[in-house]
Design a protein around this motif. Structure first.
Motif, PDB file in Angstrom:
ATOM      1  N   TRP A 295     105.502 114.124  17.913  1.00 20.85           N
ATOM      2  CA  TRP A 295     105.419 113.319  19.139  1.00 20.85           C
ATOM      3  C   TRP A 295     104.541 112.072  18.938  1.00 20.85           C
ATOM      4  CZ3 TRP A 295     107.059 111.561  23.517  1.00 20.85           C
ATOM      5  CH2 TRP A 295     106.173 110.947  24.420  1.00 20.85           C
ATOM      6  N   THR A 296     103.369 112.273  18.332  1.00 23.40           N
ATOM      7  CA  THR A 296     102.472 111.136  18.152  1.00 23.40           C
ATOM      8  C   THR A 296     103.040 110.162  17.098  1.00 23.40           C
ATOM      9  OG1 THR A 296     101.167 112.628  16.767  1.00 23.40           O
ATOM     10  CG2 THR A 296     100.304 112.162  18.955  1.00 23.40           C
ATOM     11  N   SER A 297     103.761 110.680  16.111  1.00 26.33           N
ATOM     12  CA  SER A 297     104.407 109.797  15.133  1.00 26.33           C
ATOM     13  C   SER A 297     105.464 108.937  15.833  1.00 26.33           C
ATOM     14  CB  SER A 297     105.106 110.605  14.028  1.00 26.33           C
ATOM     15  OG  SER A 297     104.161 111.336  13.297  1.00 26.33           O
ATOM     16  N   HIS A 298     106.122 109.539  16.805  1.00 30.99           N
ATOM     17  CA  HIS A 298     107.173 108.846  17.560  1.00 30.99           C
ATOM     18  C   HIS A 298     106.570 107.842  18.553  1.00 30.99           C
ATOM     19  CE1 HIS A 298     110.772 108.595  20.213  1.00 30.99           C
ATOM     20  NE2 HIS A 298     109.931 108.837  21.206  1.00 30.99           N
ATOM     21  N   ALA A 299     105.592 108.321  19.334  1.00 30.11           N
ATOM     22  CA  ALA A 299     105.090 107.502  20.442  1.00 30.11           C
ATOM     23  C   ALA A 299     104.058 106.469  19.992  1.00 30.11           C
ATOM     24  CB  ALA A 299     104.479 108.410  21.514  1.00 30.11           C
ATOM     25  N   PRO A 416     101.346  94.774  16.554  1.00 29.05           N
ATOM     26  CA  PRO A 416     100.285  95.471  17.278  1.00 29.05           C
ATOM     27  C   PRO A 416      99.497  96.356  16.305  1.00 29.05           C
ATOM     28  CG  PRO A 416     102.438  95.899  18.280  1.00 29.05           C
ATOM     29  CD  PRO A 416     102.685  95.156  17.006  1.00 29.05           C
ATOM     30  N   ILE A 417      98.229  96.627  16.669  1.00 25.40           N
ATOM     31  CA  ILE A 417      97.421  97.564  15.884  1.00 25.40           C
ATOM     32  C   ILE A 417      97.096  98.758  16.769  1.00 25.40           C
ATOM     33  CG2 ILE A 417      95.177  97.949  14.762  1.00 25.40           C
ATOM     34  CD1 ILE A 417      95.116  95.025  13.999  1.00 25.40           C
ATOM     35  N   VAL A 418      97.318  99.961  16.247  1.00 24.88           N
ATOM     36  CA  VAL A 418      96.832 101.143  16.961  1.00 24.88           C
ATOM     37  C   VAL A 418      95.589 101.665  16.240  1.00 24.88           C
ATOM     38  CG1 VAL A 418      98.933 101.879  18.153  1.00 24.88           C
ATOM     39  CG2 VAL A 418      98.629 102.544  15.758  1.00 24.88           C
ATOM     40  N   ASP A 419      94.486 101.727  16.992  1.00 24.72           N
ATOM     41  CA  ASP A 419      93.227 102.273  16.468  1.00 24.72           C
ATOM     42  C   ASP A 419      93.167 103.696  17.015  1.00 24.72           C
ATOM     43  OD1 ASP A 419      90.608 103.092  16.122  1.00 24.72           O
ATOM     44  OD2 ASP A 419      89.705 101.355  17.096  1.00 24.72           O
ATOM     45  N   THR A 420      93.417 104.662  16.144  1.00 19.01           N
ATOM     46  CA  THR A 420      93.669 106.027  16.609  1.00 19.01           C
ATOM     47  C   THR A 420      92.468 106.928  16.380  1.00 19.01           C
ATOM     48  OG1 THR A 420      94.594 106.639  14.459  1.00 19.01           O
ATOM     49  CG2 THR A 420      96.126 105.777  16.083  1.00 19.01           C
ATOM     50  N   MET A 430      94.571 111.352  19.598  1.00 23.40           N
ATOM     51  CA  MET A 430      94.155 111.714  20.954  1.00 23.40           C
ATOM     52  C   MET A 430      93.866 110.487  21.820  1.00 23.40           C
ATOM     53  SD  MET A 430      93.961 115.027  20.990  1.00 23.40           S
ATOM     54  CE  MET A 430      92.768 115.635  22.184  1.00 23.40           C
ATOM     55  N   VAL A 431      93.155 109.529  21.238  1.00 27.69           N
ATOM     56  CA  VAL A 431      92.779 108.334  21.993  1.00 27.69           C
ATOM     57  C   VAL A 431      93.271 107.134  21.215  1.00 27.69           C
ATOM     58  CG1 VAL A 431      90.863 106.964  22.912  1.00 27.69           C
ATOM     59  CG2 VAL A 431      90.700 109.464  22.898  1.00 27.69           C
ATOM     60  N   LEU A 449      95.686 109.377  25.192  1.00 22.53           N
ATOM     61  CA  LEU A 449      97.153 109.398  25.226  1.00 22.53           C
ATOM     62  C   LEU A 449      97.635 110.068  26.515  1.00 22.53           C
ATOM     63  CD1 LEU A 449      98.136 110.299  21.562  1.00 22.53           C
ATOM     64  CD2 LEU A 449      98.717 108.215  22.812  1.00 22.53           C
ATOM     65  N   PRO A 450      98.870 109.811  26.921  1.00 24.64           N
ATOM     66  CA  PRO A 450      99.406 110.518  28.085  1.00 24.64           C
ATOM     67  C   PRO A 450      99.258 112.030  27.889  1.00 24.64           C
ATOM     68  CG  PRO A 450     100.952 108.824  27.346  1.00 24.64           C
ATOM     69  CD  PRO A 450      99.835 108.853  26.353  1.00 24.64           C
ATOM     70  N   GLY A 451      98.820 112.718  28.918  1.00 35.43           N
ATOM     71  CA  GLY A 451      98.663 114.174  28.839  1.00 35.43           C
ATOM     72  C   GLY A 451      97.335 114.615  28.270  1.00 35.43           C
ATOM     73  N   ILE A 452      96.544 113.669  27.751  1.00 32.96           N
ATOM     74  CA  ILE A 452      95.231 114.007  27.192  1.00 32.96           C
ATOM     75  C   ILE A 452      94.174 113.611  28.211  1.00 32.96           C
ATOM     76  CG2 ILE A 452      93.562 113.532  25.341  1.00 32.96           C
ATOM     77  CD1 ILE A 452      96.055 115.086  24.402  1.00 32.96           C
ATOM     78  N   ASP A 453      93.326 114.567  28.548  1.00 30.05           N
ATOM     79  CA  ASP A 453      92.333 114.334  29.582  1.00 30.05           C
ATOM     80  C   ASP A 453      90.956 114.219  28.920  1.00 30.05           C
ATOM     81  OD1 ASP A 453      90.717 114.345  31.749  1.00 30.05           O
ATOM     82  OD2 ASP A 453      91.414 116.263  32.570  1.00 30.05           O
ATOM     83  N   ALA A 454      90.547 112.991  28.616  1.00 35.32           N
ATOM     84  CA  ALA A 454      89.254 112.794  27.945  1.00 35.32           C
ATOM     85  C   ALA A 454      88.297 112.068  28.877  1.00 35.32           C
ATOM     86  CB  ALA A 454      89.447 112.008  26.660  1.00 35.32           C
TER      87      ALA A 454
END
Ligand code: PRX
Length: 666
Positions: A295-299, A416-420, A430-431, A449-454
């Motif tokens: 999922w995270t590889s996709h999204a 775009p850059i994703v800082d994961t 997660m973030v 991320l969506p669905g992650i409650d931090a």
């Protein structure tokens, strides 16, 4: 670009703190609808079926989340699946058998290409070989291998027969290998004769054998890949050691049915550092982990199967597990693997590889980006990087200057850059921003991320105001989470849940996961991760326990006591500083310094090698005898010293300070 235009651009970049993905990127992105955050929130936990839908299940699960026994959560319970089937068979069956699965680039420029069909064949043959050697379902197989294709092949072969793998980073020492095999009671090892580093062959089997000698139980069998051929070190295999090629030759054409695994059956163990001297065996399971990696590889990584994707991490760490092997292969894309270092034979090696394979997505670590910056933009400028669509970073905080350099010189201001932010324990990201949805703010990872409650909280667990530093917590479970520490449920609860949970409660809402990172949140919900708040340091993106290093140092003859801290380092992020008290009758001289460094390399590996060893007659201690590490950090960083009034021996700090300054000058 003219010099004037260049200056203007620099000025603009220096001011612009927010960046938007291009319309072109958004249009093609796997996820581009901002509604996804609300959808996941309103439909939690069923939202996670979207992740589970990315993989094939032999039997459907009955429950998305079983939270009846927190913090021992179960995901997709009742479901049955096989990870190797999901990464191989289904692509072969669905018309993608000739698509390239792995493009491997050896350090010397030799290459190997595996289509999904090739990979399927070799994984099956090796799975058959493992069975013949006596590996049964649920036996832990240790893989002590560098970045060669046989590593992911062995991982998938283990997954195929339901044997959890435990990959030990090849740079770890013999002792570290033995500790991990002992902890997991692992009776099988796959390793290799050696590999190349900066042009030279390196003996790996010698180290593996030494590790095997330290295993406290019987080892059934070892498989040895012949990587070096004529450059090898002429080792004779021991009685229970088998050559990889011979085993495969004996099993040519064999097929092994993928074993049906329960969603909650263990897929792998991964050891990581914590507060104590003992590494922790993080347990990941099949259904939740694989769904989450896919999922995270996709999204987040926006992977399409037509892409050529490259993550430059080592498979010996979690990043390689999730984002070189399981996530990308589950999605059926082409994943690049590189054996060597970024500066061999030249400092443009990575850019040469991107150009050569027309890489679409590139995922690396801030420590690498800082080295690229130092080497200068002329290296990437020698190559056509226009195939790139998306960039990512992982492993440590990235400072805005490095972020902007990456954006401009590698991404041409177009990617775009994703800082994961994530961890070994979280299994996946997660973030981070979703690249097709949110704006980017250099230095800040982004929203959960969506669905992650931090949340960012204070020591009492209360949410802190925007802009204030606090502790990062995760308030709801997620599918990729670790399930426990191997055979140590108690330590699992203690390490991750005790701090902020009501541990007497069986209501899931009362349980909060604590990753042991400090962070701050902005008004717009963007989280900036500040770094570890426990005794773990992050050296070049590698996670090391200070206690592990200390126990290696006190094991050296002549050392009475040691304290290890992380000091700021331009390239590595943090560097190891060891403060050492010698035993009576021993001098703090170069000989002892050399033996200390050797002791650390033997116990852990060269990655933990101290940058500075500072001999001191005393360590700063509180009246109750606790070492004040923060002061030692201040000293190493050349910072103004914090409060010393609670010290039993305040004078000692000045002495240490002088010594460090002197050493840093030479
Ligand atoms: O401190 C955080 C840092 O790396 C730690 C996790 O290390 P490890 O389990 O080895 O996994 C690394 C690869 C996922 C975290 O606790 N960290 C990781 N990513 C980031 C980060 N710190 C800041 N920003 C990040 N993007």
């Amino acid at each position: 670009m003219s010099e004037e235009a260049q200056v203007e651009l620099e000025a603009r970049l220096a001011e612009q703190e927010e960046f938007e993905p291009s319309a072109e990127f958004v249009e093609q992105a796997n996820v581009s609808d901002p509604e996804i955050y609300d959808e996941f929130e309103e439909n939690w936990p069923e939202c996670w079926e979207r992740a589970a839908d990315l993989i094939d299940w032999d039997d459907d699960y009955d429950t998305v989340l079983d939270d009846s026994n927190p913090p021992f959560y179960e995901w997709f319970t009742g479901g049955k699946l096989n990870a190797s089937y999901n990464c191989l068979d289904r692509h072969v069956e669905n018309g993608d058998k000739n698509r390239v699965a792995i493009k491997w680039e050896g350090e010397h420029g030799t290459t190997r290409t595996y289509t999904y069909q090739d990979l399927y064949r070799e994984v099956n043959e090796f799975a058959a070989a493992l069975r013949e050697l006596g590996v049964e379902e649920d036996d832990v197989v240790t893989l002590y291998m560098p970045m060669i294709p046989e590593l992911p092949i062995a991982m998938l072969a283990c997954a195929r027969i339901g044997a959890p793998h435990s990959v030990v980073f090849a740079g770890f020492s013999a002792e570290a290998l033995a500790t991990r095999m002992n902890s997991a009671n692992s009776e099988f090892l796959v390793t290799c004769d050696g590999y190349y580093r900066r042009g030279d062959p390196l003996d790996h089997l010698d180290k593996a054998n030494e590790g095997l000698d330290g295993v406290d139980h019987g080892v059934e069998a070892t498989v040895v890949v012949d990587r070096l051929g004529d450059d090898g070190f002429g080792h004779d295999l021991r009685g229970n050691q088998h050559g990889w090629d011979d085993l495969l030759a004996d099993h040519t054409g064999d097929r092994v049915d993928p074993v049906q695994r329960d969603a909650e059956d263990m897929l792998f163990l991964m050891y990581t550092s914590g507060t104590t001297g003992q590494p922790k065996g993080v347990k990941h399971t099949t259904g939740g982990y694989l769904s989450y990696a896919a999922w995270t590889s996709h999204a987040v990584l926006d992977i399409e199967k037509e892409d050529t994707y490259w993550c430059s991490a080592d498979i010996g760490w979690i990043t390689g597990h999730s984002y070189i092997v399981y996530g990308p292969l589950a999605l059926g894309t082409t994943t690049v693997m590189y054996e060597g270092t970024p500066d061999f034979p030249n400092r443009d090696r990575l850019w040469e590889i991107i150009e050569k394979y027309s890489v679409d997505i590139f995922y690396t670590a801030p420590t690498a980006i800082r080295a690229f910056m130092k080497w200068g933009s002329r290296f990437p400028e020698q190559h056509d990087l226009s195939s790139l669509r998306l960039l990512g970073t992982v492993g440590e905080p990235i400072n805005p200057r490095a972020w902007k350099w990456y954006y401009k010189h590698i991404g041409n201001e177009d990617c775009p850059i994703v800082d994961t932010w994530w961890q070994t324990e979280t299994g996946g990201m997660m973030v981070t921003t979703l690249p097709g949805v949110g704006k980017m703010k250099p230095g800040s990872a982004g929203p959960p991320l969506p669905g992650i409650d931090a949340q960012i909280v204070d020591t009492g667990g209360k949410e802190v105001e925007a802009g204030r530093a606090g502790y990062l917590t995760v308030n709801k479970p997620w599918p990729g989470m670790l399930r426990t520490l191997y055979k140590n449920d108690e330590r699992f609860v203690q390490e991750y849940w005790q701090e902020y949970s009501d541990t007497d409660s069986d209501d899931s809402d009362d349980w909060v996961y604590f990753p042991e990172d400090g962070a701050k949140v902005d008004d717009d919900g963007y989280i900036t991760v500040l770094g570890r708040v426990d005794d773990v340091i992050n050296v070049s993106g590698h996670r090391l326990g200070t206690m592990e290093i200390e126990s290696a140092i006190v094991g050296v003859e002549g050392v009475a006591e040691a304290a290890v801290v992380g000091a700021n380092h331009d390239l590595k992020g943090e560097a190891v500083y060891a403060y050492v008290i010698t035993e009576d009758g021993h001098d703090g001289d170069d000989d002892l310094r050399g033996r200390i460094i050797e002791g650390v390399e033997d116990a852990i590996g060269p990655i933990a090698r101290p940058e500075e060893v500072v001999f001191t007659p005393e360590l700063p201690k509180t009246r109750s005898g606790k070492i004040m590490r923060r002061l030692l950090e201040d000293v190493a960083n050349g910072d103004e010293l914090g409060n010393t009034s609670t010290l039993r021996n305040p004078d000692v700090v000045e002495d240490i300070q002088q010594k460090v300054q002197q050493q840093q000058r030479t």
